[in-house]
Design a protein around this motif. Structure first.
Motif, PDB file in Angstrom:
ATOM      1  N   VAL A   1       0.817  -1.212   0.000  1.00 38.35           N
ATOM      2  CA  VAL A   1       0.000   0.000   0.000  1.00 38.35           C
ATOM      3  C   VAL A   1       0.851   1.262   0.000  1.00 38.35           C
ATOM      4  N   LEU A   2       2.109   1.176   0.383  1.00 37.29           N
ATOM      5  CA  LEU A   2       2.974   2.352   0.393  1.00 37.29           C
ATOM      6  C   LEU A   2       3.025   3.018  -0.985  1.00 37.29           C
TER       7      LEU A   2
ATOM      8  N   ALA B   1       4.147  13.753  -2.152  1.00 38.36           N
ATOM      9  CA  ALA B   1       4.026  15.208  -2.077  1.00 38.36           C
ATOM     10  C   ALA B   1       2.948  15.654  -1.094  1.00 38.36           C
ATOM     11  N   THR B   2       1.965  14.778  -0.827  1.00 39.05           N
ATOM     12  CA  THR B   2       0.840  15.165   0.021  1.00 39.05           C
ATOM     13  C   THR B   2       0.621  14.235   1.211  1.00 39.05           C
ATOM     14  N   ALA B   3       1.235  13.064   1.201  1.00 32.93           N
ATOM     15  CA  ALA B   3       1.041  12.022   2.218  1.00 32.93           C
ATOM     16  C   ALA B   3      -0.378  11.444   2.188  1.00 32.93           C
ATOM     17  N   GLN B   4      -1.103  11.664   1.086  1.00 32.56           N
ATOM     18  CA  GLN B   4      -2.464  11.155   0.949  1.00 32.56           C
ATOM     19  C   GLN B   4      -2.474   9.847   0.154  1.00 32.56           C
ATOM     20  N   LYS B   5      -3.293   8.899   0.622  1.00 36.84           N
ATOM     21  CA  LYS B   5      -3.459   7.646  -0.111  1.00 36.84           C
ATOM     22  C   LYS B   5      -4.431   7.858  -1.268  1.00 36.84           C
ATOM     23  N   ASN B   6      -4.131   7.246  -2.395  1.00 31.24           N
ATOM     24  CA  ASN B   6      -5.004   7.340  -3.549  1.00 31.24           C
ATOM     25  C   ASN B   6      -6.322   6.639  -3.254  1.00 31.24           C
ATOM     26  N   ALA B   7      -7.426   7.333  -3.505  1.00 33.63           N
ATOM     27  CA  ALA B   7      -8.748   6.804  -3.172  1.00 33.63           C
ATOM     28  C   ALA B   7      -9.077   5.532  -3.950  1.00 33.63           C
ATOM     29  N   LEU B   8      -8.496   5.382  -5.138  1.00 34.86           N
ATOM     30  CA  LEU B   8      -8.762   4.206  -5.965  1.00 34.86           C
ATOM     31  C   LEU B   8      -7.725   3.109  -5.777  1.00 34.86           C
ATOM     32  N   GLY B   9      -6.755   3.364  -4.886  1.00 39.86           N
ATOM     33  CA  GLY B   9      -5.723   2.358  -4.664  1.00 39.86           C
ATOM     34  C   GLY B   9      -4.697   2.279  -5.776  1.00 39.86           C
ATOM     35  N   GLU B  10      -4.569   3.360  -6.543  1.00 38.24           N
ATOM     36  CA  GLU B  10      -3.589   3.379  -7.634  1.00 38.24           C
ATOM     37  C   GLU B  10      -2.219   3.867  -7.127  1.00 38.24           C
ATOM     38  N   PRO B  11      -1.154   3.381  -7.741  1.00 33.76           N
ATOM     39  CA  PRO B  11      -1.080   2.528  -8.937  1.00 33.76           C
ATOM     40  C   PRO B  11      -1.148   1.034  -8.641  1.00 33.76           C
TER      41      PRO B  11
END
Length: 275
Positions: free
Chosen positions: A217-218, A224-234
């Motif tokens: 998941v890393l 740049a934002t420390a935010q996880k991609n909402a769609l789990g990409e890439p």
């Protein structure tokens, strides 16, 4: 030749799971590139911390400094940058856990623990792996007894630029190579050509590509934002066409018995391929 293989980027990550430093040359040592993942952040139970559980670690930036590096918080300028030397001294010690391994470590200066605890909003410590520590890579795949630092399992990670291009061509929004935290990046060859390599040479030093690297998941956290991609990409797209044994594979875990220097621009020669 268009198919010639060249080392195009070198990275070290002085603190496990924090940002990297891009180099033009690096020294290959028994447990990886010199200064790569020799520092580790642990929680109050002396267990290792990564962005997997603490995404806020992505806010901590690493910059080179004289005989060490500077840590800074990209969203908290009031936290003055913290200088950390590349090597610690054995004044205080403790045992820490990294995955299934428990290893001996040296403590950093108290102000390092205080700075990191403030930056991450929880009690934590900074520790260093000395040359006296023995932490082996997977013994069933590495009978020669290769060592590793605080990296997850292997001393080096290799990724081809064509592999990232292949992935980005499938994504709605492309990602940078920094998502995958390689040590070696190369140009030339087809996408995922590195999957087939076994023995290869960078410059004058020999390396062995042992197995593909399963991603976690890393890779979904934007540095740049420390935010996880909402769609789990890439990771989601990668898993759709690169899954093996339940893991999305990207890059090759690598070992070396060599000692010496590698440099950007050196040629890469593949001597043998996996069966």
């Amino acid at each position: 030749m268009s198919d010639s293989l060249l080392l195009t980027d070198l990275y070290i990550y002085p603190v496990k799971s924090l940002g990297g430093i891009r180099l033009t040359e690096a020294v290959v040592e028994p447990r990886g590139l010199r200064h790569d993942r020799r520092w580790l952040i642990v929680n109050e139970h002396n267990q290792f911390m990564t962005q997997r559980q603490t995404a806020a670690m992505a806010h901590l930036q690493v910059a080179p400094a004289y005989n060490g590096f500077l840590l800074s918080h990209q969203q908290r300028p009031e936290l003055l940058p913290l200088y950390v030397p590349f090597e610690a001294t054995p004044e205080k010690t403790l045992f820490v856990t990294v995955w299934d391994d428990m290893v001996f470590a040296w403590r950093a200066r108290p102000e390092c623990d205080e700075w990191l605890s403030e930056a991450l909003g929880q009690s934590c410590k900074l520790v260093y792996m000395s040359d006296m520590v023995r932490r082996d890579t997977e013994p069933d795949l590495n009978p020669e007894g290769q060592l590793v630092s605080f990296a997850d399992a292997y001393p080096f990670l290799l990724i081809g630029q064509a592999s990232l291009l292949d992935l980005n061509n499938r994504l709605g929004e492309p990602v940078g190579m920094e998502r995958f935290r390689p040590n070696f990046v190369f140009s030339g060859g087809a996408a995922f050509a590195e999957d087939s390599w076994s023995q290869f040479r960078i410059g004058e030093l020999d390396f062995r590509a042992v197995r593909a690297c399963g991603r976690c998941v890393l890779t979904t956290i934007d540095p740049a934002t420390a935010q996880k991609n909402a769609l789990g990409e890439p990771l989601r797209t990668l898993a759709s066409y690169r899954t093996e044994d339940g893991s999305a594979m990207f890059g090759q875990n690598v070992t070396s018995a060599g000692r010496g220097r590698v440099a950007v621009g050196q040629p890469i020669a593949v001597h043998s391929y996996k069966a």
